[in-house]
Scaffold this motif. Structure first.
Motif, PDB file in Angstrom:
ATOM      1  N   GLY A 277       0.787  -1.220   0.000  1.00  0.00           N
ATOM      2  CA  GLY A 277       0.000   0.000   0.000  1.00  0.00           C
ATOM      3  C   GLY A 277       0.819   1.269   0.000  1.00  0.00           C
ATOM      4  N   ALA A 278       2.021   1.227  -0.566  1.00  0.00           N
ATOM      5  CA  ALA A 278       2.904   2.389  -0.544  1.00  0.00           C
ATOM      6  C   ALA A 278       2.953   3.144  -1.876  1.00  0.00           C
ATOM      7  CB  ALA A 278       4.319   1.965  -0.146  1.00  0.00           C
ATOM      8  N   LEU A 279       3.037   2.427  -2.974  1.00  0.00           N
ATOM      9  CA  LEU A 279       3.317   3.076  -4.256  1.00  0.00           C
ATOM     10  C   LEU A 279       2.179   3.963  -4.753  1.00  0.00           C
ATOM     11  CD1 LEU A 279       5.223   0.350  -6.306  1.00  0.00           C
ATOM     12  CD2 LEU A 279       6.097   2.057  -4.690  1.00  0.00           C
ATOM     13  N   CYS A 280       0.948   3.681  -4.347  1.00  0.00           N
ATOM     14  CA  CYS A 280      -0.182   4.472  -4.848  1.00  0.00           C
ATOM     15  C   CYS A 280      -0.131   5.926  -4.387  1.00  0.00           C
ATOM     16  CB  CYS A 280      -1.505   3.845  -4.430  1.00  0.00           C
ATOM     17  SG  CYS A 280      -1.819   3.869  -2.650  1.00  0.00           S
ATOM     18  N   TRP A 281       0.696   6.220  -3.376  1.00  0.00           N
ATOM     19  CA  TRP A 281       0.789   7.589  -2.863  1.00  0.00           C
ATOM     20  C   TRP A 281       1.880   8.401  -3.557  1.00  0.00           C
ATOM     21  CZ3 TRP A 281      -3.335   8.514  -0.061  1.00  0.00           C
ATOM     22  CH2 TRP A 281      -3.963   7.427   0.558  1.00  0.00           C
ATOM     23  N   LEU A 282       2.524   7.811  -4.566  1.00  0.00           N
ATOM     24  CA  LEU A 282       3.656   8.464  -5.227  1.00  0.00           C
ATOM     25  C   LEU A 282       3.329   8.768  -6.682  1.00  0.00           C
ATOM     26  CD1 LEU A 282       6.521   6.181  -3.871  1.00  0.00           C
ATOM     27  CD2 LEU A 282       5.642   8.316  -2.893  1.00  0.00           C
TER      28      LEU A 282
END
Length: 274
Positions: free
Chosen positions: A134-139
């Protein structure tokens, strides 16, 4: 809905995550009491794919409250460093580390934007650079992320990524059986929604979010262009929360019913610096 990227996207997302730290810490989803009692926060496939971490240094980018980070320390990593842009999340991670009796040399947490990681983490490189789910969607910029992450991998080390499959971003929320969005869209996805992956009745103020979807091909190509060798890419038919109403708990994870065709809900990859 999709739109052009708001200029305040970073601060918007930071406020949302800052507000949700105490909600997450009190939730059944994170189950802090069990973690304190020794429960592992990592997934079985992550432990198997990363392998033995004993005596190795590990950097966790976008670590949230540090439970995954500290689980690697429990598995024997000699030094873990976690980075997150939310100061309340980093403070919670530091509190957990202190409770576990870990010194700053063994576990360090830094509050910073992930794109600035190379300038702020305490060591220039790590045996393992880990990015959790759930990390890359914020970049907005995966190429920049890949270059940053790759620069922090020590020679002979590797990056490990476990993520939600981008296919899940284009399916309908109710059933996960209908295509509703464009897989190749690159515009920001701006929403105003108090809900999240953690169930809570706590009223919230900062409900706006700005996210991006990144097809797997884009992620793999960015890591290869940054100088890493892709060792494997694996897709998984399970996920960590009820992303779609049709999912059910089976074999310890959320999956579609057995009478439905399977689709990938998560993926993982390992990329080495040779």
């Amino acid at each position: 809905m999709y739109s052009t990227t708001p200029t305040d996207w970073l601060e918007t997302n930071r406020k949302r995550w800052d507000e949700r730290v105490p909600i997450h810490l009190a939730s059944d989803f994170y189950d802090v009491a069990s973690f304190r009692a020794g429960k592992d926060a990592l997934r079985d496939f992550e432990r198997a794919e990363v392998g033995d971490v004993r005596g190795k240094s590990l950097l966790h980018l976008q670590c949230h409250v540090g439970m995954d980070t500290l689980s690697w320390a429990r598995h024997g990593a000699s030094r873990v460093v976690g980075l997150d842009f939310s100061e309340p999340a980093v403070e919670a991670a530091r509190d957990f580390a202190a409770e576990l009796g870990l010194t700053p040399e063994q576990a360090t947490f830094v509050a910073a934007d992930v794109y600035d990681a190379a300038q702020v983490v305490p060591d220039p490189s790590y045996d393992i650079v880990y990015t959790g789910v759930g990390a890359l969607c914020w970049l907005p910029d995966i190429q920049r992320w890949a270059e940053t992450a790759a620069s922090l991998v020590a020679p002979g080390g590797f990056l490990y990524l476990a993520e939600f499959h981008p296919l899940t971003d284009i399916l309908d929320d109710a059933t996960g059986s209908r295509l509703e969005h464009d897989y190749f869209a690159r515009e920001a996805w701006v929403e105003e929604d108090p809900a999240g992956y953690v169930d809570s009745d706590t009223p919230t103020v900062h409900n706006r979010s700005v996210e991006w979807q990144h097809p797997i091909g884009e992620v793999v190509s960015a890591l290869a262009a940054a100088g890493l060798r892709i060792d494997f890419l694996r897709e998984h038919d399970m996920t960590l929360y009820r992303r779609f109403g049709a999912l059910e708990i089976r074999d310890g994870a959320y999956r579609f019913p057995e009478d439905r065709p399977r689709v990938p809900l998560m993926y993982s990859l390992k990329a080495s610096k040779v």
